[in-house]
Design a protein around this motif. Structure first.
Motif, PDB file in Angstrom:
ATOM      1  N   ASP A 186       0.967  -1.146  -0.058  1.00  0.00           N
ATOM      2  CA  ASP A 186       0.019  -0.103   0.189  1.00  0.00           C
ATOM      3  C   ASP A 186       0.929   1.265  -0.140  1.00  0.00           C
ATOM      4  O   ASP A 186       1.366   1.724   1.083  1.00  0.00           O
ATOM      5  N   LEU A 187       1.256   1.800  -1.258  1.00  0.00           N
ATOM      6  CA  LEU A 187       2.012   2.907  -1.103  1.00  0.00           C
ATOM      7  C   LEU A 187       1.082   4.133  -1.394  1.00  0.00           C
ATOM      8  O   LEU A 187       0.343   4.176  -2.527  1.00  0.00           O
ATOM      9  N   THR A 188       1.592   5.261  -0.628  1.00  0.00           N
ATOM     10  CA  THR A 188       0.710   6.355  -0.618  1.00  0.00           C
ATOM     11  C   THR A 188       1.904   7.733  -1.012  1.00  0.00           C
ATOM     12  O   THR A 188       2.775   7.816  -0.256  1.00  0.00           O
ATOM     13  N   ILE A 189       1.679   8.202  -2.135  1.00  0.00           N
ATOM     14  CA  ILE A 189       2.506   9.390  -2.650  1.00  0.00           C
ATOM     15  C   ILE A 189       1.656  10.495  -2.389  1.00  0.00           C
ATOM     16  O   ILE A 189       0.504  10.963  -2.557  1.00  0.00           O
ATOM     17  N   THR A 205       3.371   0.566 -13.521  1.00  0.00           N
ATOM     18  CA  THR A 205       3.213  -1.199 -13.531  1.00  0.00           C
ATOM     19  C   THR A 205       3.437  -1.598 -12.085  1.00  0.00           C
ATOM     20  O   THR A 205       3.759  -2.818 -11.900  1.00  0.00           O
ATOM     21  N   HIS A 206       2.951  -1.040 -11.068  1.00  0.00           N
ATOM     22  CA  HIS A 206       3.155  -1.393  -9.486  1.00  0.00           C
ATOM     23  C   HIS A 206       2.279  -2.615  -9.325  1.00  0.00           C
ATOM     24  O   HIS A 206       1.103  -2.261  -9.741  1.00  0.00           O
ATOM     25  N   ARG A 207       2.883  -3.486  -8.705  1.00  0.00           N
ATOM     26  CA  ARG A 207       1.604  -4.748  -8.539  1.00  0.00           C
ATOM     27  C   ARG A 207       0.871  -4.568  -7.349  1.00  0.00           C
ATOM     28  O   ARG A 207      -0.296  -5.101  -7.053  1.00  0.00           O
ATOM     29  N   GLY A 208       1.053  -3.644  -6.209  1.00  0.00           N
ATOM     30  CA  GLY A 208       0.250  -3.385  -5.184  1.00  0.00           C
ATOM     31  C   GLY A 208      -0.720  -2.201  -5.492  1.00  0.00           C
ATOM     32  O   GLY A 208      -0.887  -1.923  -6.660  1.00  0.00           O
ATOM     33  N   ARG A 209      -0.997  -1.727  -4.357  1.00  0.00           N
ATOM     34  CA  ARG A 209      -1.970  -0.564  -4.565  1.00  0.00           C
ATOM     35  C   ARG A 209      -1.398   0.855  -4.284  1.00  0.00           C
ATOM     36  O   ARG A 209      -0.344   0.981  -3.208  1.00  0.00           O
ATOM     37  N   VAL A 210      -1.601   1.800  -5.315  1.00  0.00           N
ATOM     38  CA  VAL A 210      -0.983   2.962  -5.119  1.00  0.00           C
ATOM     39  C   VAL A 210      -1.943   4.089  -5.276  1.00  0.00           C
ATOM     40  O   VAL A 210      -2.883   4.159  -5.716  1.00  0.00           O
ATOM     41  N   SER A 211      -1.808   5.020  -4.534  1.00  0.00           N
ATOM     42  CA  SER A 211      -2.482   6.311  -4.435  1.00  0.00           C
ATOM     43  C   SER A 211      -1.824   7.431  -4.244  1.00  0.00           C
ATOM     44  O   SER A 211      -0.748   7.494  -3.801  1.00  0.00           O
TER      45      SER A 211
END
Lengths: 240, 240
Positions: A122-125, A150-156
């Motif tokens: 879970d990556l939050t920018i 192309t990230h495999r997880g969740r990005v927001s």
């Protein structure tokens, strides 16, 4: 053994912000930041006031502290800062936590790329709006968002909003990266308010204002508006 | 032309619950329910008290009302009830909304399957705990969760918790479907409280209790704990 500067480890608790709001998690807060946001609610990570609390820990030492606090009552760890993307030793920690089978959340302002982003679930920018007094380097942010496509997880993306100018900035960021799940969050400008009732009602009033901005904007149709849940619950206390 | 019974259409506003918390959306609330939950906050959809408000509308009529209210300021529509899964005409509405290019959220208690579930972008299944006085048919719920295993959109389970017994029920549901994103939500047992400050503080106190239950449970490590955001914001008012 690579060590990273840790200023606090706590939990289990719940995530208060963005895409992972409400998620049961442990926190590892790293020291050091390349930003100096005017309203930072964790300025002790960079202003020297908690210098004596910083410990340089190995991934296994961090894991031991997490286990001691959380035992078998956690499955998710949030790495926050400061800006954890500044730390070369981050990769070793992420690898270690993955080996232990926990999911990992990480939040950073998007000023620096780190290869370990690829392994975050879970990556939050969270680029910072004008009220922070910081300036976003959009060339860097473009590069980061490109690599995350192309990230495999969740990005927001998440932008904290204190005023109209911040809201314009948030709108701009959302339009620049329209395919990335987007969160706007109420800013807490009462970071020294000790009375929880006053703080809670003030934050909810601000949230109502922010919701109204989003409702009125045709450029913000596919966004989420959220409060900081932990601040509503626990005010400005640390370690919860 | 297939018509469905609609009791209110409103928005743009934000979603208050579960996986879509904070999401900017329009609401279409359908009439009729197979349940009679003791604490239902939308009992007007089934208790006859708003019978005169029910309109049988075609998908295009619903769309026209949405456009009139939301113009170009929405991209997401939530279909809620009552239990929209009871309505044969639901498929035509979902198809129509898809053609218009909006994303669709739907919430239902999981007592009945509907083929249109497959076309919902954000599908929340919310089985009801003991405090509702309803009984879950787990054979039906198993069948529904099975069919949703290959769903292309986002699917989650959400259980409202009022007390210890409800929390045990929530734990059971989570363990029965461990791979499905799981949300526990604070119940609002002051659905007639008119004073917003009292209501807000009461809900936050309950949230703190629920967070503590989740923190203490080793069976609830990968869950989210959330309040009803709209109740924190707008109390018990309808149409917001």
């Amino acid at each position: 053994m690579e060590r990273i500067p840790v200023i606090e480890i706590f939990g289990p608790t719940i995530q208060g912000e963005g895409m992972v709001i409400g998620q049961k998690t442990m926190f590892v807060r790293t020291a050091g930041c390349d930003y100096r946001c005017r309203w930072c609610d964790s300025s002790f990570t960079w202003d020297g006031s908690a210098k004596h609390e910083v410990e340089w820990l190995t991934p296994e030492q961090i894991w031991q502290q997490l286990k001691q606090l959380g035992d078998d009552r956690f499955g998710h760890v949030t790495i926050s800062g400061g800006n954890p993307a500044l730390l070369k030793g981050l990769s070793a920690l992420v690898t270690h936590l993955k080996e232990k089978g926990v999911r990992i959340g990480l939040e950073t302002q998007g000023s620096v790329w780190h290869d370990s982003f690829d392994d975050i679930d879970d990556l939050t920018i969270s680029p910072k709006p004008p009220s922070s007094n910081m300036e976003t380097n959009f060339a860097t942010l473009d590069m980061i968002m490109d690599r995350l496509a192309t990230h495999r997880g969740r990005v927001s993306l998440k932008v904290v909003v204190f005023n109209d100018q911040d809201f314009s900035y948030a709108t701009y960021v959302h339009q620049r990266y329209p395919s990335v799940p987007f969160y706007v969050q109420v800013g807490n400008d009462h970071i020294h308010e000790a009375d929880d009732v006053t703080l809670r009602l003030n934050l909810l009033q601000k949230l109502e204002w922010l919701v109204e901005q989003v409702i009125q904007s045709k450029h913000m149709n596919d966004v989420c508006v959220l409060p900081q849940l932990h601040t509503l619950l626990w005010g400005n206390r640390r370690g919860v």
